[in-house]
Design a protein around this motif. Structure first.
Motif, short mmCIF file in Angstrom:
data_model
loop_
_atom_site.label_atom_id
_atom_site.label_comp_id
_atom_site.label_asym_id
_atom_site.label_seq_id
_atom_site.Cartn_x
_atom_site.Cartn_y
_atom_site.Cartn_z
N ALA A 64 0.83 -1.21 0.00
CA ALA A 64 0.00 0.00 0.00
C ALA A 64 0.86 1.25 0.00
CB ALA A 64 -0.91 0.00 1.23
N PRO A 65 0.44 2.28 -0.73
CA PRO A 65 1.18 3.55 -0.71
C PRO A 65 1.04 4.24 0.63
CG PRO A 65 -0.88 3.82 -1.89
CD PRO A 65 -0.76 2.35 -1.60
N LEU A 66 1.98 5.10 0.95
CA LEU A 66 1.84 5.98 2.11
C LEU A 66 0.83 7.05 1.74
CD1 LEU A 66 2.73 7.09 4.87
CD2 LEU A 66 4.53 8.35 3.68
N LEU A 67 -0.27 7.13 2.51
CA LEU A 67 -1.35 8.07 2.22
C LEU A 67 -1.34 9.19 3.25
CD1 LEU A 67 -3.91 8.73 0.56
CD2 LEU A 67 -5.20 7.33 2.17
N TRP A 68 -1.08 10.41 2.77
CA TRP A 68 -1.01 11.58 3.65
C TRP A 68 -2.10 12.55 3.22
CZ3 TRP A 68 4.24 13.41 5.87
CH2 TRP A 68 4.03 14.43 6.82
N ILE A 69 -3.12 12.70 4.06
CA ILE A 69 -4.28 13.52 3.73
C ILE A 69 -4.28 14.80 4.57
CG2 ILE A 69 -6.79 13.65 3.73
CD1 ILE A 69 -5.78 11.65 1.72
N VAL A 70 -4.51 15.94 3.91
CA VAL A 70 -4.79 17.18 4.63
C VAL A 70 -6.23 17.57 4.32
CG1 VAL A 70 -4.26 19.62 4.89
CG2 VAL A 70 -2.40 17.99 4.58
N LEU A 71 -7.06 17.58 5.35
CA LEU A 71 -8.46 17.98 5.23
C LEU A 71 -8.62 19.41 5.73
CD1 LEU A 71 -10.28 14.94 6.87
CD2 LEU A 71 -10.46 15.57 4.48
N HIS A 72 -9.28 20.24 4.95
CA HIS A 72 -9.65 21.53 5.51
C HIS A 72 -10.75 21.28 6.54
CE1 HIS A 72 -11.03 25.65 5.92
NE2 HIS A 72 -9.92 26.04 5.32
N GLU A 73 -10.79 22.09 7.59
CA GLU A 73 -11.80 21.90 8.63
C GLU A 73 -13.22 21.93 8.06
OE1 GLU A 73 -13.16 23.70 13.00
OE2 GLU A 73 -11.36 24.49 11.99
N ALA A 74 -13.40 22.63 6.94
CA ALA A 74 -14.72 22.69 6.31
C ALA A 74 -15.24 21.29 5.96
CB ALA A 74 -14.66 23.55 5.05
N ALA A 75 -14.33 20.38 5.61
CA ALA A 75 -14.74 19.02 5.26
C ALA A 75 -15.34 18.28 6.45
CB ALA A 75 -13.55 18.24 4.70
N LEU A 76 -15.02 18.74 7.66
CA LEU A 76 -15.57 18.12 8.87
C LEU A 76 -16.93 18.70 9.22
CD1 LEU A 76 -12.41 18.23 11.20
CD2 LEU A 76 -12.96 16.59 9.38
N ARG A 77 -17.26 19.85 8.67
CA ARG A 77 -18.47 20.57 9.08
C ARG A 77 -19.58 20.54 8.04
NH1 ARG A 77 -17.04 20.59 14.33
NH2 ARG A 77 -15.01 21.57 14.63
N VAL A 78 -19.22 20.45 6.75
CA VAL A 78 -20.25 20.42 5.71
C VAL A 78 -20.92 19.05 5.72
CG1 VAL A 78 -20.68 20.52 3.22
CG2 VAL A 78 -19.05 22.09 4.28
N ARG A 79 -22.21 19.03 5.97
CA ARG A 79 -22.91 17.75 6.10
C ARG A 79 -23.18 17.13 4.74
NH1 ARG A 79 -28.74 17.07 8.95
NH2 ARG A 79 -29.46 17.28 6.79
N VAL A 80 -22.73 15.91 4.56
CA VAL A 80 -23.01 15.11 3.37
C VAL A 80 -23.91 13.98 3.82
CG1 VAL A 80 -22.04 13.62 1.59
CG2 VAL A 80 -20.82 15.70 2.27
N GLY A 81 -25.15 13.94 3.31
CA GLY A 81 -26.09 12.95 3.81
C GLY A 81 -26.64 13.40 5.16
N SER A 82 -26.95 12.45 6.01
CA SER A 82 -27.52 12.76 7.32
C SER A 82 -26.42 12.99 8.36
CB SER A 82 -28.40 11.59 7.78
OG SER A 82 -27.59 10.44 8.00
N ALA A 83 -26.85 13.42 9.54
CA ALA A 83 -25.90 13.58 10.64
C ALA A 83 -25.28 12.23 10.99
CB ALA A 83 -26.61 14.17 11.86
N HIS A 84 -26.07 11.16 10.89
CA HIS A 84 -25.56 9.81 11.17
C HIS A 84 -24.47 9.44 10.17
CE1 HIS A 84 -25.42 5.57 12.22
NE2 HIS A 84 -25.57 5.29 10.92
N VAL A 85 -24.70 9.75 8.91
CA VAL A 85 -23.69 9.46 7.87
C VAL A 85 -22.38 10.19 8.17
CG1 VAL A 85 -23.09 9.84 5.43
CG2 VAL A 85 -25.34 8.90 6.05
#
Length: 281
Positions: free
Chosen positions: A160-181
Motif C-alpha cells: 500500500a502507498p503511504l497516504l497523507w491527507i490534509v483535510l480543511h476543517e470545512a470538510a468536517l463541518r459540511v454535512r453530506v447525507g444525514s448527521a448519522h452518515v
C-alpha cells in the motif's frame, strides 16, 4: 532499455484492449526500426513513457495516439485502439489518476470540502455521488459508488502507498447525507488513521486563513520508477499534471499547507469532536 522491451514481448496482447494497444505499438515501432527513445523523441515524450504504454501500465492518451499514427504512418489505428483502451469505471477526467494510485509509492491529497474517496464510507460516497449526479439513474449512481469503494482496496495491500491527507476543517463541518452518515464517516477517519500506520491525516483549521489550494482538490503522487505527478480537480472536471516544474510548484504548496495544519494527534482529536457533534444531532 533492452530488459524493459524484452518484458513487453511477454505481454499477452489479447488480455485487454490496453495490452493489445501496447502490443500493436511495439510491433509498429519495431517495424519502423525505432527504439523506444527514438520514437519518444518523435512524439515529444520519453522512451520510458513509450515503454509504459507498451507494457500496458499506463492508459493510452488521445493526443499521443494521434502523433503515433502520424509518425508511424498507421492512419487512425492507434486513435481507434486508444478509444477502446480508455474505457473505465471512473469519470474520464479522473480515470488516469485512479490507475496511477495503484502504482503510487506515496499519495498526498488536500481536500478542501469533502473527505477523499480513498477514505469514504459507502453511505458518505452514495450521498455525495447522488447529489453530484442528480439526474443519473440509480443504477449509474450505484456503479460509481462501487467503483469508488473498489479503489480503497489498495490500502489493504501489503504494498500500500503511504497516504497523507490534509483535510480543511470545512470538510468536517459540511454535512453530506444525514448527521448519522457524517458521524460514521468521521469516526471511520479516526479509526483508519489509528489502525493503519501508512495513513496520516491532518486538518487545516479555519484559523489558518487562506491557503494555496482553497479552490479545489489536489493529489500529489510519487512512484518508485516514474516521475511524480499531480492531479487537480474541481466540480465535474480534473487535470493530470506531469510537467516537472508545475508538479514541483504544487509540491511546495502542499508542503506549506501541511506546515500550516494541526499535528496528526490534534487533527484526530478535532475530527473525533466533530463526529460527536454529529452523533449528538
Amino acid at each position: 532499455m533492452a530488459g524493459r522491451q524484452n518484458r513487453n514481448h511477454d505481454l499477452d496482447p489479447y488480455t485487454s484492449p490496453r495490452t493489445f494497444f501496447g502490443s500493436e505499438l511495439r510491433r509498429a515501432r519495431e517495424a519502423a526500426g525505432l527504439s523506444q527513445d527514438q520514437l519518444g523523441e518523435r512524439v515529444f515524450c520519453s522512451g520510458t513513457y513509450i515503454g509504459q504504454f507498451e507494457s500496458a501500465t499506463r492508459r493510452p492518451q488521445p493526443d499521443l495516439s494521434r502523433l503515433l499514427d502520424e509518425v508511424l504512418g498507421t492512419g487512425e489505428h492507434f486513435q481507434r485502439l486508444c478509444e477502446l483502451a480508455r474505457k473505465s469505471k471512473h469519470a474520464d477526467y479522473f480515470a488516469d489518476a485512479a490507475e496511477l494510485e495503484i502504482r503510487a509509492k506515496t499519495i498526498s491529497e488536500y481536500a478542501p470540502m469533502l473527505v477523499p474517496g480513498l477514505l469514504q464510507t459507502e453511505a458518505y460516497a452514495r450521498a455525495l455521488i447522488s447529489a453530484a449526479q442528480r439526474f443519473e439513474s440509480h443504477e449509474a449512481v450505484e456503479s460509481l459508488v462501487q467503483a469508488r469503494l473498489e479503489r480503497q482496496a489498495i490500502l489493504a495491500d501489503s504494498t500500500a502507498p503511504l497516504l497523507w491527507i490534509v483535510l480543511h476543517e470545512a470538510a468536517l463541518r459540511v454535512r453530506v447525507g444525514s448527521a448519522h452518515v457524517m458521524a460514521e464517516q468521521l469516526t471511520r477517519l479516526v479509526a483508519t488513521a489509528g489502525a493503519n500506520r501508512r495513513v496520516l491525516i491532518q486538518v487545516l483549521p479555519f484559523a489558518a486563513g487562506a491557503d494555496a489550494f482553497l479552490n479545489g482538490t489536489t493529489i500529489y503522487m510519487t512512484f518508485a520508477d516514474a516521475p511524480s505527478v499531480t492531479y487537480a480537480e474541481s466540480a465535474y472536471t480534473g487535470q493530470l499534471i506531469e510537467e516537472p516544474a508545475l508538479v514541483a510548484q504544487y509540491q511546495r504548496a502542499y508542503d506549506l499547507t501541511k506546515a500550516a495544519s494541526l499535528s496528526p494527534e490534534a487533527s484526530l482529536s478535532l475530527i473525533e469532536s466533530a463526529a460527536k457533534d454529529f452523533a449528538n444531532q
